[in-house]
Every structure is written in C-alpha cells, then in structure tokens.
Write a protein that holds these residues in place. Structure first.
Motif, PDB file in Angstrom:
ATOM      1  N   SER A  80      37.980  31.547  41.818  1.00 24.61           N
ATOM      2  CA  SER A  80      39.130  31.850  40.977  1.00 24.61           C
ATOM      3  C   SER A  80      40.037  32.721  41.837  1.00 24.61           C
ATOM      4  N   ALA A  81      41.229  32.195  42.167  1.00 25.53           N
ATOM      5  CA  ALA A  81      42.090  32.872  43.137  1.00 25.53           C
ATOM      6  C   ALA A  81      43.501  33.035  42.591  1.00 25.53           C
ATOM      7  N   GLU A  82      44.148  34.108  43.011  1.00 23.15           N
ATOM      8  CA  GLU A  82      45.526  34.385  42.589  1.00 23.15           C
ATOM      9  C   GLU A  82      46.411  34.565  43.803  1.00 23.15           C
ATOM     10  N   ARG A  83      47.650  34.048  43.681  1.00 27.33           N
ATOM     11  CA  ARG A  83      48.637  34.168  44.756  1.00 27.33           C
ATOM     12  C   ARG A  83      50.012  34.234  44.108  1.00 27.33           C
ATOM     13  N   GLY A  84      50.768  35.281  44.440  1.00 24.35           N
ATOM     14  CA  GLY A  84      52.135  35.415  43.936  1.00 24.35           C
ATOM     15  C   GLY A  84      52.192  35.332  42.424  1.00 24.35           C
ATOM     16  N   ASP A  85      53.199  34.630  41.933  1.00 28.46           N
ATOM     17  CA  ASP A  85      53.376  34.464  40.491  1.00 28.46           C
ATOM     18  C   ASP A  85      52.808  33.144  39.984  1.00 28.46           C
ATOM     19  N   VAL A  88      46.488  31.172  37.969  1.00 30.30           N
ATOM     20  CA  VAL A  88      45.197  31.329  38.632  1.00 30.30           C
ATOM     21  C   VAL A  88      44.694  29.949  39.042  1.00 30.30           C
ATOM     22  N   TYR A  89      44.189  29.854  40.259  1.00 36.15           N
ATOM     23  CA  TYR A  89      43.660  28.607  40.800  1.00 36.15           C
ATOM     24  C   TYR A  89      42.143  28.643  40.693  1.00 36.15           C
ATOM     25  N   ASP A  90      41.577  27.706  39.941  1.00 37.16           N
ATOM     26  CA  ASP A  90      40.135  27.592  39.787  1.00 37.16           C
ATOM     27  C   ASP A  90      39.674  26.308  40.462  1.00 37.16           C
ATOM     28  N   ALA A  91      38.627  26.402  41.287  1.00 39.51           N
ATOM     29  CA  ALA A  91      38.148  25.221  42.005  1.00 39.51           C
ATOM     30  C   ALA A  91      36.665  25.355  42.336  1.00 39.51           C
ATOM     31  N   LEU A  92      36.053  24.211  42.586  1.00 38.21           N
ATOM     32  CA  LEU A  92      34.717  24.147  43.158  1.00 38.21           C
ATOM     33  C   LEU A  92      34.902  23.897  44.644  1.00 38.21           C
ATOM     34  N   CYS A  93      34.193  24.641  45.494  1.00 35.93           N
ATOM     35  CA  CYS A  93      34.422  24.568  46.937  1.00 35.93           C
ATOM     36  C   CYS A  93      33.111  24.430  47.699  1.00 35.93           C
ATOM     37  N   THR A  94      33.222  23.817  48.857  1.00 40.71           N
ATOM     38  CA  THR A  94      32.132  23.805  49.829  1.00 40.71           C
ATOM     39  C   THR A  94      32.716  24.093  51.206  1.00 40.71           C
ATOM     40  N   SER A 114      39.047  22.773  39.273  1.00 36.96           N
ATOM     41  CA  SER A 114      38.279  22.669  38.028  1.00 36.96           C
ATOM     42  C   SER A 114      39.173  23.092  36.875  1.00 36.96           C
ATOM     43  N   GLU A 115      38.850  22.607  35.736  1.00 43.82           N
ATOM     44  CA  GLU A 115      39.697  22.928  34.572  1.00 43.82           C
ATOM     45  C   GLU A 115      38.895  23.509  33.462  1.00 43.82           C
TER      46      GLU A 115
END
Length: 115
Positions: A80-85, A88-94, A114-115
């Motif tokens: 769960s990542a935040e950047r600027g305005d 929030v970006y949610d994703a599954l990562c490898t 991911s949603e």
C-alpha cells in the motif's frame, strides 16, 4: 543484518529512494512488469518510466513471504503506497534477487494492482 532483513530493507528502498538508488541495486538486464500502460520493461526503459523513476512518499508492505535457494531469493508481498496527491496504490508484488559476490541485486519485479 540477516539476509531476510537486508532484502526487505532493499525492497523498501526501491519504492522510496528514487530511480538512482534503484538502478544501483538492480542487475543488468533485469525485467520489470508493471500494470498498463508501462507493461514489460527491460534495460534503459526501466529508468525512463515514471512508475520506476518516481519515489513513493510512504510504503507499507504486508503479507510478506521470502523463498531462498542459494544465491537466489524471491519476495512476495502486498503493498500500500502513497505518492503526491494520487490515490493510495494497492498491489500484490514479487521481486527476485540474485546474489552477485556479496551484493543482492534485483533481477525482476512485478506488480498486480489489487482492489
């Protein structure tokens, strides 16, 4: 620092320290897979893409998993990542790392929103 701690620390730096830091910790010919429109990136295109080049203000990694076989390690996690305005970006990562001499280098990275 343990191998596991080193790898998770490096992974967080990829998100928060910007393109130059990421470039220094990435294996030559690494392959990254990002959501559309970026897609599959390799070589110099990695560092021209906004998804790689920009830092994230904050990153929370959960559901962490590590698998290691000798000089190869794979990380899997939810971010769960935040950047600027931006929302929030949610994703599954490898991410896959290879140990070159005494240095862990990122060989691949993939994100699935991911949603």
């Amino acid at each position: 620092m343990t191998t596991e701690a080193t790898l998770w620390d490096q992974e967080e730096h990829f998100w928060t320290q910007g393109a130059q830091s990421a470039r220094n910790m990435t294996a030559k010919n690494a392959v990254f897979v990002f959501p559309y429109p970026a897609g599959i990136l390799q070589g110099d295109s990695l560092w021209r893409e906004a998804d790689v080049a920009q830092r994230w203000r904050s990153v929370v990694m959960s559901d962490r998993f590590l698998s290691q076989q000798g000089n190869v390690a794979a990380l899997a996690y939810r971010v769960s990542a935040e950047r600027g305005d931006l929302p929030v970006y949610d994703a599954l990562c490898t991410s896959t790392y290879v140990k070159d001499d005494d240095t862990w280098l990122r060989l691949s990275h993939q994100q699935t929103p991911s949603e």
